[in-house]
Scaffold this motif. Structure first.
Motif, PDB file in Angstrom:
ATOM      1  N   ASN A   1      -5.304  17.436   9.148  1.00 33.29           N
ATOM      2  CA  ASN A   1      -5.151  16.184   9.883  1.00 33.29           C
ATOM      3  C   ASN A   1      -6.483  15.482  10.137  1.00 33.29           C
ATOM      4  O   ASN A   1      -6.761  14.439   9.579  1.00 33.29           O
ATOM      5  CB  ASN A   1      -4.407  16.410  11.203  1.00 33.29           C
ATOM      6  CG  ASN A   1      -3.823  15.134  11.756  1.00 33.29           C
ATOM      7  OD1 ASN A   1      -3.245  14.338  11.014  1.00 33.29           O
ATOM      8  ND2 ASN A   1      -3.968  14.920  13.050  1.00 33.29           N
ATOM      9  N   ASP A   2      -7.339  16.034  11.018  1.00 35.92           N
ATOM     10  CA  ASP A   2      -8.567  15.328  11.382  1.00 35.92           C
ATOM     11  C   ASP A   2      -9.795  16.220  11.494  1.00 35.92           C
ATOM     12  O   ASP A   2     -10.866  15.746  11.867  1.00 35.92           O
ATOM     13  CB  ASP A   2      -8.373  14.575  12.702  1.00 35.92           C
ATOM     14  CG  ASP A   2      -8.059  15.508  13.867  1.00 35.92           C
ATOM     15  OD1 ASP A   2      -7.821  16.710  13.627  1.00 35.92           O
ATOM     16  OD2 ASP A   2      -8.036  15.043  15.017  1.00 35.92           O
ATOM     17  N   GLN A   3      -9.682  17.515  11.172  1.00 42.29           N
ATOM     18  CA  GLN A   3     -10.830  18.400  11.336  1.00 42.29           C
ATOM     19  C   GLN A   3     -10.628  19.704  10.581  1.00 42.29           C
ATOM     20  O   GLN A   3      -9.535  20.023  10.129  1.00 42.29           O
ATOM     21  CB  GLN A   3     -11.046  18.715  12.821  1.00 42.29           C
ATOM     22  CG  GLN A   3      -9.943  19.558  13.420  1.00 42.29           C
ATOM     23  CD  GLN A   3     -10.242  20.019  14.834  1.00 42.29           C
ATOM     24  OE1 GLN A   3     -11.297  19.760  15.380  1.00 42.29           O
ATOM     25  NE2 GLN A   3      -9.310  20.727  15.442  1.00 42.29           N
ATOM     26  N   VAL A   4     -11.742  20.446  10.472  1.00 41.04           N
ATOM     27  CA  VAL A   4     -11.695  21.798   9.931  1.00 41.04           C
ATOM     28  C   VAL A   4     -12.372  22.723  10.936  1.00 41.04           C
ATOM     29  O   VAL A   4     -13.323  22.334  11.625  1.00 41.04           O
ATOM     30  CB  VAL A   4     -12.411  21.873   8.571  1.00 41.04           C
ATOM     31  CG1 VAL A   4     -13.880  21.501   8.684  1.00 41.04           C
ATOM     32  CG2 VAL A   4     -12.281  23.269   7.969  1.00 41.04           C
ATOM     33  N   ILE A   5     -11.878  23.949  11.026  1.00 37.13           N
ATOM     34  CA  ILE A   5     -12.512  24.987  11.835  1.00 37.13           C
ATOM     35  C   ILE A   5     -12.985  26.065  10.871  1.00 37.13           C
ATOM     36  O   ILE A   5     -12.161  26.787  10.290  1.00 37.13           O
ATOM     37  CB  ILE A   5     -11.540  25.587  12.872  1.00 37.13           C
ATOM     38  CG1 ILE A   5     -10.974  24.494  13.777  1.00 37.13           C
ATOM     39  CG2 ILE A   5     -12.237  26.667  13.684  1.00 37.13           C
ATOM     40  CD1 ILE A   5     -12.000  23.784  14.621  1.00 37.13           C
ATOM     41  N   GLN A   6     -14.299  26.158  10.673  1.00 35.93           N
ATOM     42  CA  GLN A   6     -14.813  27.191   9.767  1.00 35.93           C
ATOM     43  C   GLN A   6     -14.600  28.569  10.379  1.00 35.93           C
ATOM     44  O   GLN A   6     -14.748  28.759  11.591  1.00 35.93           O
ATOM     45  CB  GLN A   6     -16.302  26.977   9.490  1.00 35.93           C
ATOM     46  CG  GLN A   6     -16.585  25.853   8.532  1.00 35.93           C
ATOM     47  CD  GLN A   6     -16.846  24.536   9.248  1.00 35.93           C
ATOM     48  OE1 GLN A   6     -16.646  24.451  10.450  1.00 35.93           O
ATOM     49  NE2 GLN A   6     -17.307  23.529   8.529  1.00 35.93           N
ATOM     50  N   ARG A   7     -14.248  29.525   9.538  1.00 36.32           N
ATOM     51  CA  ARG A   7     -14.024  30.889  10.018  1.00 36.32           C
ATOM     52  C   ARG A   7     -15.315  31.473  10.594  1.00 36.32           C
ATOM     53  O   ARG A   7     -15.291  32.184  11.608  1.00 36.32           O
ATOM     54  CB  ARG A   7     -13.511  31.751   8.871  1.00 36.32           C
ATOM     55  CG  ARG A   7     -13.292  33.216   9.223  1.00 36.32           C
ATOM     56  CD  ARG A   7     -12.090  33.430  10.111  1.00 36.32           C
ATOM     57  NE  ARG A   7     -10.851  33.269   9.371  1.00 36.32           N
ATOM     58  CZ  ARG A   7      -9.655  33.476   9.898  1.00 36.32           C
ATOM     59  NH1 ARG A   7      -9.541  33.831  11.178  1.00 36.32           N
ATOM     60  NH2 ARG A   7      -8.556  33.307   9.179  1.00 36.32           N
ATOM     61  N   TRP A   8     -16.458  31.197   9.959  1.00 35.44           N
ATOM     62  CA  TRP A   8     -17.723  31.803  10.392  1.00 35.44           C
ATOM     63  C   TRP A   8     -18.827  30.759  10.410  1.00 35.44           C
ATOM     64  O   TRP A   8     -18.968  29.963   9.477  1.00 35.44           O
ATOM     65  CB  TRP A   8     -18.111  32.952   9.458  1.00 35.44           C
ATOM     66  CG  TRP A   8     -19.483  33.492   9.693  1.00 35.44           C
ATOM     67  CD1 TRP A   8     -20.598  33.279   8.933  1.00 35.44           C
ATOM     68  CD2 TRP A   8     -19.913  34.332  10.778  1.00 35.44           C
ATOM     69  NE1 TRP A   8     -21.680  33.930   9.465  1.00 35.44           N
ATOM     70  CE2 TRP A   8     -21.281  34.586  10.603  1.00 35.44           C
ATOM     71  CE3 TRP A   8     -19.246  34.879  11.883  1.00 35.44           C
ATOM     72  CZ2 TRP A   8     -22.007  35.371  11.497  1.00 35.44           C
ATOM     73  CZ3 TRP A   8     -19.976  35.665  12.768  1.00 35.44           C
ATOM     74  CH2 TRP A   8     -21.336  35.913  12.563  1.00 35.44           C
ATOM     75  N   ARG A   9     -19.627  30.774  11.464  1.00 33.44           N
ATOM     76  CA  ARG A   9     -20.834  29.961  11.560  1.00 33.44           C
ATOM     77  C   ARG A   9     -21.940  30.806  12.178  1.00 33.44           C
ATOM     78  O   ARG A   9     -21.678  31.638  13.056  1.00 33.44           O
ATOM     79  CB  ARG A   9     -20.605  28.720  12.445  1.00 33.44           C
ATOM     80  CG  ARG A   9     -19.778  27.618  11.804  1.00 33.44           C
ATOM     81  CD  ARG A   9     -19.807  26.381  12.672  1.00 33.44           C
ATOM     82  NE  ARG A   9     -19.139  25.243  12.049  1.00 33.44           N
ATOM     83  CZ  ARG A   9     -19.276  23.980  12.453  1.00 33.44           C
ATOM     84  NH1 ARG A   9     -20.060  23.701  13.475  1.00 33.44           N
ATOM     85  NH2 ARG A   9     -18.635  23.005  11.838  1.00 33.44           N
ATOM     86  N   HIS A  10     -23.165  30.569  11.715  1.00 34.78           N
ATOM     87  CA  HIS A  10     -24.277  31.278  12.348  1.00 34.78           C
ATOM     88  C   HIS A  10     -25.567  30.473  12.268  1.00 34.78           C
ATOM     89  O   HIS A  10     -25.692  29.532  11.475  1.00 34.78           O
ATOM     90  CB  HIS A  10     -24.477  32.670  11.723  1.00 34.78           C
ATOM     91  CG  HIS A  10     -25.101  32.649  10.358  1.00 34.78           C
ATOM     92  ND1 HIS A  10     -24.507  33.215   9.256  1.00 34.78           N
ATOM     93  CD2 HIS A  10     -26.282  32.131   9.884  1.00 34.78           C
ATOM     94  CE1 HIS A  10     -25.283  33.064   8.203  1.00 34.78           C
ATOM     95  NE2 HIS A  10     -26.365  32.397   8.562  1.00 34.78           N
ATOM     96  N   ARG A  11     -26.515  30.880  13.100  1.00 31.39           N
ATOM     97  CA  ARG A  11     -27.885  30.376  13.029  1.00 31.39           C
ATOM     98  C   ARG A  11     -28.821  31.566  13.157  1.00 31.39           C
ATOM     99  O   ARG A  11     -28.711  32.358  14.097  1.00 31.39           O
ATOM    100  CB  ARG A  11     -28.196  29.360  14.123  1.00 31.39           C
ATOM    101  CG  ARG A  11     -29.593  28.732  13.992  1.00 31.39           C
ATOM    102  CD  ARG A  11     -29.863  27.703  15.078  1.00 31.39           C
ATOM    103  NE  ARG A  11     -31.098  26.970  14.846  1.00 31.39           N
ATOM    104  CZ  ARG A  11     -32.308  27.372  15.210  1.00 31.39           C
ATOM    105  NH1 ARG A  11     -32.432  28.549  15.861  1.00 31.39           N
ATOM    106  NH2 ARG A  11     -33.388  26.643  14.955  1.00 31.39           N
ATOM    107  N   ILE A  12     -29.732  31.718  12.195  1.00 32.54           N
ATOM    108  CA  ILE A  12     -30.731  32.782  12.199  1.00 32.54           C
ATOM    109  C   ILE A  12     -32.102  32.130  12.200  1.00 32.54           C
ATOM    110  O   ILE A  12     -32.382  31.252  11.369  1.00 32.54           O
ATOM    111  CB  ILE A  12     -30.581  33.697  10.973  1.00 32.54           C
ATOM    112  CG1 ILE A  12     -29.198  34.344  10.947  1.00 32.54           C
ATOM    113  CG2 ILE A  12     -31.652  34.785  10.979  1.00 32.54           C
ATOM    114  CD1 ILE A  12     -28.946  35.202   9.717  1.00 32.54           C
ATOM    115  N   ALA A  13     -32.952  32.537  13.129  1.00 32.64           N
ATOM    116  CA  ALA A  13     -34.280  31.950  13.241  1.00 32.64           C
ATOM    117  C   ALA A  13     -35.345  33.036  13.156  1.00 32.64           C
ATOM    118  O   ALA A  13     -35.272  34.048  13.864  1.00 32.64           O
ATOM    119  CB  ALA A  13     -34.420  31.185  14.561  1.00 32.64           C
TER     120      ALA A  13
END
Length: 315
Positions: A197-209
């Motif tokens: 419809n109007d969006q996607v929800i990604q199964r996995w997201r991350h940030r590594i610094a």
């Protein structure tokens, strides 16, 4: 609730309720007349006319506010733990769950058009020939939302050395469930790993610094990652009269390099390179947003960019 069974281990949990009142825009915005955000095929028209070509269009739309909206309400719960065996290392794990009711939204043009048996005469108006003459998108307390996931965090540091301090920070989210009910007549539909419809929800997201600090100098190389998903696909092939085959959107991974120099107590200099490797957004068929070819909600088509900033404190 907070429980510390050992000096290097903490367990914590919370539960609560909340609400969100409708905005003035939701309640009183003047009616806006336009067309659907994308080309959508009307299945009733196809059954009637036997042709996809004349049944695929940007249909007229009337977007309405609603002065009778009720607030959204929510119930949420979380439980997690943090383990820190030494001063230079810690890791955290947290499970969270959220349910919302009376979600304020429009039903969605794709949902409406693809279910004429439910919404003819309610949200779909047709002319005497059976073609769509108007679609009503009105703000309403539509349905429920259920979502849950796991947050992961961690930090590893070298501590102070003769070459400075080196450290790694990790923060990630794994979405277990994201079920949306677009309206009271609609079943729950999963948005995880799928544009709907109007969006996607990604199964996995991350940030590594990866960080380095030495005195007034600092440098960070960071990666931001979003997993791939099933693309939106509302378009038909006019030659075969069938919906185009399903496709997947590739994952999206960006690297940024940033640095800082604290010249004195009052003056700080910052600089960086964003999207270091000039990564392009993955191609998407999404047709909800006016900008086509990619999803503008989480990607950036501008490629590699640079910035320079100066902070000065007068007191």
């Amino acid at each position: 609730m907070r429980w510390q069974p050992h000096e290097d281990l903490i367990v914590r949990a919370s539960a609560g309720t909340g609400f969100r009142a409708p905005s003035l825009n939701d309640l009183y915005r003047p009616t806006v007349f336009g067309v659907t955000s994308s080309l959508i095929t009307d299945p009733q028209c196809v059954d009637q006319e036997g042709s996809i070509d004349i049944c695929t269009d940007q249909w007229p739309v009337e977007r309405r506010s609603n002065p009778d909206l009720d607030p959204e309400t929510s119930t949420q719960f979380s439980i997690g733990t943090v383990y820190e065996p030494v001063a230079n290392f810690n890791v955290g794990l947290e499970y969270w769950w959220l349910e919302k009711e009376d979600v304020i939204s429009t039903l969605g043009e794709q949902i409406i058009i693809e279910s004429p048996e439910l919404y003819n005469g309610i949200y779909i108006e047709r002319d005497e020939d059976g073609f769509i003459s108007n679609i009503i998108l009105q703000k309403e307390n539509q349905g429920k939302l259920k979502t849950s996931g796991i947050d992961i965090s961690g930090r590893l540091s070298s501590g102070d050395t003769e070459y400075g301090e080196f450290s790694v920070d990790v923060l990630g989210t794994y979405v277990v469930e994201y079920e949306r009910q677009f309206g009271p007549l609609e079943p729950y539909r999963s948005n995880v790993g799928r544009f709907l419809n109007d969006q996607v929800i990604q199964r996995w997201r991350h940030r590594i610094a990866f960080n380095w600090d030495q005195g007034p100098y600092g440098l960070t190389l960071a990666n931001t990652y979003s997993s791939g998903y099933q693309d939106q696909n509302t378009t038909y092939d006019p030659f075969s009269d069938e919906r185009l085959p399903e496709r997947d959107v590739d994952s999206y991974s960006l690297w940024d390099l940033t640095g800082s120099w604290e010249i004195n107590d009052n003056l700080n200099l910052r600089a960086g390179v964003l999207n270091l490797f000039d990564e392009e957004p993955p191609f998407s068929n999404q047709a909800y947003f006016f900008i086509a070819g990619y999803d503008p909600t989480y990607t950036d088509p501008r490629g590699r960019s640079y910035y320079l900033g100066v902070d000065y404190k007068f007191f």
